[in-house]
Design a protein around this motif. Structure first.
Motif, PDB file in Angstrom:
ATOM      1  N   UNK A   7      25.014  38.190  58.250  1.00 31.16           N
ATOM      2  CA  UNK A   7      23.897  37.496  58.782  1.00 31.16           C
ATOM      3  C   UNK A   7      23.107  36.796  57.605  1.00 31.16           C
ATOM      4  N   UNK A   8      23.159  37.235  56.709  1.00 29.19           N
ATOM      5  CA  UNK A   8      22.732  36.264  55.495  1.00 29.19           C
ATOM      6  C   UNK A   8      23.350  35.021  55.080  1.00 29.19           C
ATOM      7  N   UNK A   9      24.818  35.034  55.372  1.00 27.51           N
ATOM      8  CA  UNK A   9      25.676  33.849  55.102  1.00 27.51           C
ATOM      9  C   UNK A   9      25.083  32.813  56.328  1.00 27.51           C
ATOM     10  N   UNK A  58      22.343  27.629  56.655  1.00 29.72           N
ATOM     11  CA  UNK A  58      21.415  26.710  57.864  1.00 29.72           C
ATOM     12  C   UNK A  58      20.248  26.302  56.930  1.00 29.72           C
ATOM     13  N   UNK A  59      19.586  27.260  55.956  1.00 30.56           N
ATOM     14  CA  UNK A  59      18.332  26.915  55.411  1.00 30.56           C
ATOM     15  C   UNK A  59      18.462  26.616  53.817  1.00 30.56           C
ATOM     16  N   UNK A  60      19.634  27.031  53.026  1.00 32.93           N
ATOM     17  CA  UNK A  60      19.220  27.093  51.742  1.00 32.93           C
ATOM     18  C   UNK A  60      20.497  26.491  50.950  1.00 32.93           C
ATOM     19  N   UNK A  61      21.645  26.398  51.743  1.00 33.61           N
ATOM     20  CA  UNK A  61      22.685  25.699  50.887  1.00 33.61           C
ATOM     21  C   UNK A  61      22.588  24.120  50.548  1.00 33.61           C
ATOM     22  N   UNK A  62      21.682  23.434  51.264  1.00 38.41           N
ATOM     23  CA  UNK A  62      21.326  22.055  51.106  1.00 38.41           C
ATOM     24  C   UNK A  62      21.077  21.647  49.594  1.00 38.41           C
ATOM     25  N   UNK A  63      20.238  22.739  49.112  1.00 37.82           N
ATOM     26  CA  UNK A  63      19.608  22.680  47.610  1.00 37.82           C
ATOM     27  C   UNK A  63      20.561  23.570  46.868  1.00 37.82           C
ATOM     28  N   UNK A  64      20.662  24.759  47.217  1.00 38.07           N
ATOM     29  CA  UNK A  64      21.203  25.742  46.310  1.00 38.07           C
ATOM     30  C   UNK A  64      22.791  25.416  46.069  1.00 38.07           C
ATOM     31  N   UNK A 103      11.249  32.615  58.344  1.00 35.05           N
ATOM     32  CA  UNK A 103      12.232  33.566  58.567  1.00 35.05           C
ATOM     33  C   UNK A 103      11.826  34.940  58.668  1.00 35.05           C
ATOM     34  N   UNK A 104      12.216  35.820  59.514  1.00 34.30           N
ATOM     35  CA  UNK A 104      11.714  37.171  59.557  1.00 34.30           C
ATOM     36  C   UNK A 104      11.964  37.860  58.288  1.00 34.30           C
ATOM     37  N   UNK A 155      15.645  39.488  53.582  1.00 36.56           N
ATOM     38  CA  UNK A 155      16.437  40.626  53.099  1.00 36.56           C
ATOM     39  C   UNK A 155      18.105  40.240  53.275  1.00 36.56           C
ATOM     40  N   UNK A 156      18.527  39.830  54.424  1.00 38.98           N
ATOM     41  CA  UNK A 156      19.841  39.593  54.558  1.00 38.98           C
ATOM     42  C   UNK A 156      20.391  38.420  53.727  1.00 38.98           C
ATOM     43  N   UNK A 157      19.413  37.558  53.369  1.00 38.96           N
ATOM     44  CA  UNK A 157      19.839  36.323  52.628  1.00 38.96           C
ATOM     45  C   UNK A 157      19.850  36.874  51.163  1.00 38.96           C
TER      46      UNK A 157
END
Ligand code: HEC
Length: 131
Positions: free
Chosen positions: A49-51, A56-62, A114-115, A120-122
């Motif tokens: 779920x975290x992947x 979707x939300x984080x990889x563009x920067x991180x 995000x919930x 926590x999943x991420x």
């Protein structure tokens, strides 16, 4: 004497410019978050779920592997951090959760987007970047 003064002024200038381009300021996390218990158990389901959340939300920067080298990273003024390193992995789950939830500067705030469970999943997923 004059040379000494000039040297001193030059040194001060170098120090000043070094402090302007220095590492990001320490990010202070409130004690109640720092020691907060992770609400989602680590394991395959949470990592998966975290992947999805991360891609979707984080990889563009991180960056895909959390090295701070995503496609948008070059346009940032602040280095997003290297999630494989000890200064990231040495932080508590609560530290990561708090920073994801509240954001700061160029790091977006994910509260309301995000919930808590997905945050926590991420957080759990980002543990897989540890070297
Ligand atoms: C628009 C670019 C961008 C996106 C998208 C983004 N971040 Fe960040 N992130 C940053 C930047 C820049 C920093 C460094 C901020 C600072 O130190 O002031 C950061 C810092 C962090 C930190 C703190 C790192 C440390 O070493 O203490 C965490 C945790 C984090 N981000 C998690 C996430 C998560 C999780 C997502 C997705 C849900 C995400 N970020 C999405 C830019 C981004």
């Amino acid at each position: 004497m004059k040379t000494l003064k000039l040297l001193f002024a030059g040194g001060a200038l170098i120090l000043l410019s070094a402090s302007l381009t220095a590492q990001p300021k320490p990010w202070v996390v409130p004690a109640n978050f720092k020691t907060m218990k992770n609400a989602v158990a680590k394991g395959d389901a949470s990592t998966k779920a975290g992947l999805a959340v991360y891609t979707k939300n984080c990889a563009s920067c991180h960056g895909k592997a959390g090295l701070g080298d995503g496609v948008k990273a070059r346009a940032l003024k602040t280095f997003p951090g290297d999630f494989a390193k000890a200064d990231y992995q040495g932080q508590t789950d609560g530290d990561h959760f708090y920073k994801t939830k509240t954001g700061r500067g160029e790091m977006p705030k994910y509260e309301g987007k995000l919930t808590d469970d997905d945050m926590w999943n991420v957080v759990n997923y980002m543990r897989t970047f540890k070297k």
